[in-house]
Design a protein around this motif. Structure first.
Motif, mmCIF file in Angstrom:
data_model
loop_
_atom_site.group_PDB
_atom_site.id
_atom_site.type_symbol
_atom_site.label_atom_id
_atom_site.label_comp_id
_atom_site.label_asym_id
_atom_site.label_seq_id
_atom_site.Cartn_x
_atom_site.Cartn_y
_atom_site.Cartn_z
ATOM 1 N N ARG A 201 0.821 -1.220 0.000
ATOM 2 C CA ARG A 201 0.000 0.000 0.000
ATOM 3 C C ARG A 201 0.855 1.270 0.000
ATOM 4 O O ARG A 201 0.392 2.333 -0.409
ATOM 5 C CB ARG A 201 -0.894 0.016 1.231
ATOM 6 N N GLU A 202 2.132 1.129 0.448
ATOM 7 C CA GLU A 202 2.987 2.305 0.500
ATOM 8 C C GLU A 202 3.197 2.908 -0.891
ATOM 9 O O GLU A 202 3.306 4.132 -1.033
ATOM 10 C CB GLU A 202 4.348 1.950 1.117
ATOM 11 N N TYR A 203 3.255 2.059 -1.924
ATOM 12 C CA TYR A 203 3.432 2.560 -3.278
ATOM 13 C C TYR A 203 2.235 3.398 -3.709
ATOM 14 O O TYR A 203 2.380 4.460 -4.329
ATOM 15 C CB TYR A 203 3.627 1.398 -4.248
ATOM 16 N N MET A 204 1.050 2.899 -3.402
ATOM 17 C CA MET A 204 -0.166 3.634 -3.763
ATOM 18 C C MET A 204 -0.237 4.977 -3.027
ATOM 19 O O MET A 204 -0.575 6.012 -3.610
ATOM 20 C CB MET A 204 -1.404 2.788 -3.442
ATOM 21 N N GLU A 205 0.101 4.948 -1.733
ATOM 22 C CA GLU A 205 0.051 6.173 -0.947
ATOM 23 C C GLU A 205 1.093 7.174 -1.431
ATOM 24 O O GLU A 205 0.833 8.388 -1.494
ATOM 25 C CB GLU A 205 0.269 5.840 0.523
ATOM 26 N N ALA A 206 2.281 6.688 -1.793
ATOM 27 C CA ALA A 206 3.322 7.590 -2.300
ATOM 28 C C ALA A 206 2.893 8.221 -3.621
ATOM 29 O O ALA A 206 3.128 9.410 -3.866
ATOM 30 C CB ALA A 206 4.631 6.821 -2.476
ATOM 31 N N ALA A 207 2.255 7.434 -4.478
ATOM 32 C CA ALA A 207 1.766 7.982 -5.747
ATOM 33 C C ALA A 207 0.684 9.022 -5.509
ATOM 34 O O ALA A 207 0.634 10.055 -6.185
ATOM 35 C CB ALA A 207 1.234 6.850 -6.628
ATOM 36 N N ARG A 208 -0.172 8.767 -4.536
ATOM 37 C CA ARG A 208 -1.242 9.722 -4.225
ATOM 38 C C ARG A 208 -0.660 11.022 -3.686
ATOM 39 O O ARG A 208 -1.136 12.113 -4.010
ATOM 40 C CB ARG A 208 -2.200 9.090 -3.222
ATOM 41 N N VAL A 209 0.371 10.911 -2.843
ATOM 42 C CA VAL A 209 1.013 12.106 -2.299
ATOM 43 C C VAL A 209 1.683 12.915 -3.407
ATOM 44 O O VAL A 209 1.669 14.140 -3.402
ATOM 45 C CB VAL A 209 2.036 11.708 -1.209
ATOM 46 N N ASP A 210 2.270 12.210 -4.382
ATOM 47 C CA ASP A 210 2.927 12.895 -5.498
ATOM 48 C C ASP A 210 1.950 13.477 -6.498
ATOM 49 O O ASP A 210 2.366 14.101 -7.481
ATOM 50 C CB ASP A 210 3.868 11.929 -6.223
ATOM 51 N N GLY A 211 0.668 13.264 -6.275
ATOM 52 C CA GLY A 211 -0.342 13.831 -7.153
ATOM 53 C C GLY A 211 -0.651 13.008 -8.387
ATOM 54 O O GLY A 211 -1.241 13.518 -9.343
ATOM 55 N N ALA A 212 -0.267 11.723 -8.380
ATOM 56 C CA ALA A 212 -0.540 10.866 -9.534
ATOM 57 C C ALA A 212 -2.022 10.546 -9.603
ATOM 58 O O ALA A 212 -2.654 10.239 -8.586
ATOM 59 C CB ALA A 212 0.271 9.577 -9.440
ATOM 60 N N GLY A 213 -2.591 10.597 -10.788
ATOM 61 C CA GLY A 213 -3.981 10.249 -10.984
ATOM 62 C C GLY A 213 -4.172 8.753 -11.114
ATOM 63 O O GLY A 213 -3.227 7.957 -10.974
#
Length: 308
Positions: A201-213
Motif C-alpha cells: 500500500r505504501e506505493y499507492m500512498e506515495a503515488a497519491r502524495v505525489d499527485g498521480a492520478g
C-alpha cells in the motif's frame, strides 16, 4: 568449588553427517518420503508418456500392435485438415489468451476498487469458471442458433440481422473463442486480484502524495507490479487454448466443414475412425507443439525484472 571451563564445540567435533551438511543433520529416512510422489509421478506421467511415444510408432489395436516407424507421423502431416487445424489452434490460443489478459486485468482493477457490491461482483465474474465446459457449450449452442436463438432474437428487436454464429465459416471459430473467454476470464481476474492485492500500500500512498492520478497509478505501479500475474495468465491461457477440445466439440464438432477444427479435434476424429496409431502420433505432435510454444515463452517472460 572448582569451576570447569567449557570449551565451545567446534565444527570439527560435530558428527560427520552434520559436518558434511554444513551443520545440518540429515538422516537417510527423510529420502523415503519422496518415494510415494515418485511412484505416482512415474505411473501417471512417465509411463503413459513413453507408452504414447512407442504406440505412435506402431499400427495398433486393443490386442495387437505392429511397429511401422514414422509412418503415422508422415500420414498425419499429409492430412489436409492438419494445416487448417494448426492455423485454427494458434488463432484460438492467441485470441483467448490475449482477451483474458486484457479483460482479466481491467476487471481486477475494477473489483479491487471501492465499487459497490464488490464481493457479489467477484462471485458473478468467477461463476462461469465453476460451470461444466460441456454445459456451457450446449447452452451457447442454443443461444447462438441463427433462427431460434436468444442472441439473434435480441438483435432483431433493434433491427439487426444476426449472423449464423456457429454455422457461418467466418464466425464459427471466433464465436467459440468468445464463449471460451466468457468462461475463463473469471480465473484470470482472480489471479490478477491476488497480484494487485499483494502490491504494498505504501506505493499507492506515495503515488497519491505525489499527485498521480488513476491512470498514472495504474500505468506506473499496478501494471508493472502485476507482471507475475500477467505471466501466469498468459501461460495458463495459452496452454488451455492450444489444448482446447471439449468446448469446440460441444459447439461445432470442428464444423462447418473443417473451419473450426483444431489439432485436438483432428486427433479425436482419427481416433473415431479407428486409426489409433495415427491419433496417438497426433497426441505426440500436440505435446511437442505445446512444449515448443510454452517453454520458450515462459523463459522469455520470466527473465525480465520489474523496474520502478
Amino acid at each position: 568449588m572448582a569451576i570447569t571451563s567449557v570449551r565451545p564445540r567446534s565444527r570439527a567435533d560435530a558428527p560427520p553427517a552434520a559436518s558434511a551438511a554444513g551443520g545440518k543433520i540429515y538422516t537417510p529416512y527423510s529420502n523415503w518420503f519422496y518415494l510415494p510422489s515418485a511412484v505416482i509421478y512415474g505411473v501417471l506421467f512417465l509411463v503413459p508418456t513413453f507408452a504414447s511415444l512407442y504406440f505412435s510408432l506402431t499400427r495398433w489395436s486393443l490386442f495387437e500392435s505392429k511397429f511401422i516407424g514414422l509412418e503415422n507421423f508422415q500420414l498425419f502431416f499429409s492430412e489436409p485438415q492438419l494445416i487448417k487445424g494448426f492455423t485454427n489452434t494458434l488463432i484460438f490460443a492467441v485470441i483467448t489468451s490475449g482477451s483474458k489478459v486484457v479483460l482479466g486485468l481491467l476487471l481486477a482493477v475494477l473489483l479491487t476498487s471501492r465499487v459497490i457490491g464488490r464481493g457479489y461482483l467477484r462471485s458473478v465474474v468467477f461463476f462461469p469458471v465453476l460451470v461444466s465446459t460441456i454445459g456451457v457449450g450446449l447452452t451457447f449452442t442454443v443461444l447462438m442458433n441463427p433462427e431460434r436463438g436468444l442472441i439473434n432474437g435480441a438483435l432483431s428487436v433493434i433491427g439487426i440481422d444476426g449472423p449464423g454464429w456457429l454455422t457461418d465459416p467466418k464466425y464459427a471459430l471466433l464465436s467459440v473463442a468468445l464463449v471460451d473467454v466468457w468462461k475463463g476470464v473469471g480465473l484470470a481476474t482472480l489471479i490478477y486480484i491476488a497480484g494487485i492485492v499483494s502490491i504494498p500500500r505504501e506505493y499507492m500512498e506515495a503515488a497519491r502524495v505525489d499527485g498521480a492520478g488513476a491512470w498514472e497509478t495504474f500505468r506506473r505501479i499496478v501494471l508493472p507490479l502485476s507482471r507475475p500475474a500477467t505471466v501466469t495468465v498468459i501461460i495458463l491461457s495459452l496452454i488451455g487454448g492450444l489444448r482446447s477440445f471439449d468446448l469446440i466439440w460441444a459447439m461445432t464438432r470442428g464444423g462447418p466443414g473443417f473451419t473450426s477444427d483444431v489439432i485436438a479435434s483432428v486427433i479425436y476424429k482419427q481416433y473415431q475412425a479407428g486409426f489409433y496409431g495415427l491419433s496417438t502420433a497426433g497426441n505426440v505432435v500436440l505435446f511437442v507443439v505445446v512444449t515448443a510454444v510454452v517453454l520458450p515463452l515462459s523463459w522469455f517472460l520470466n527473465r525480465k525484472e520489474v523496474d520502478l
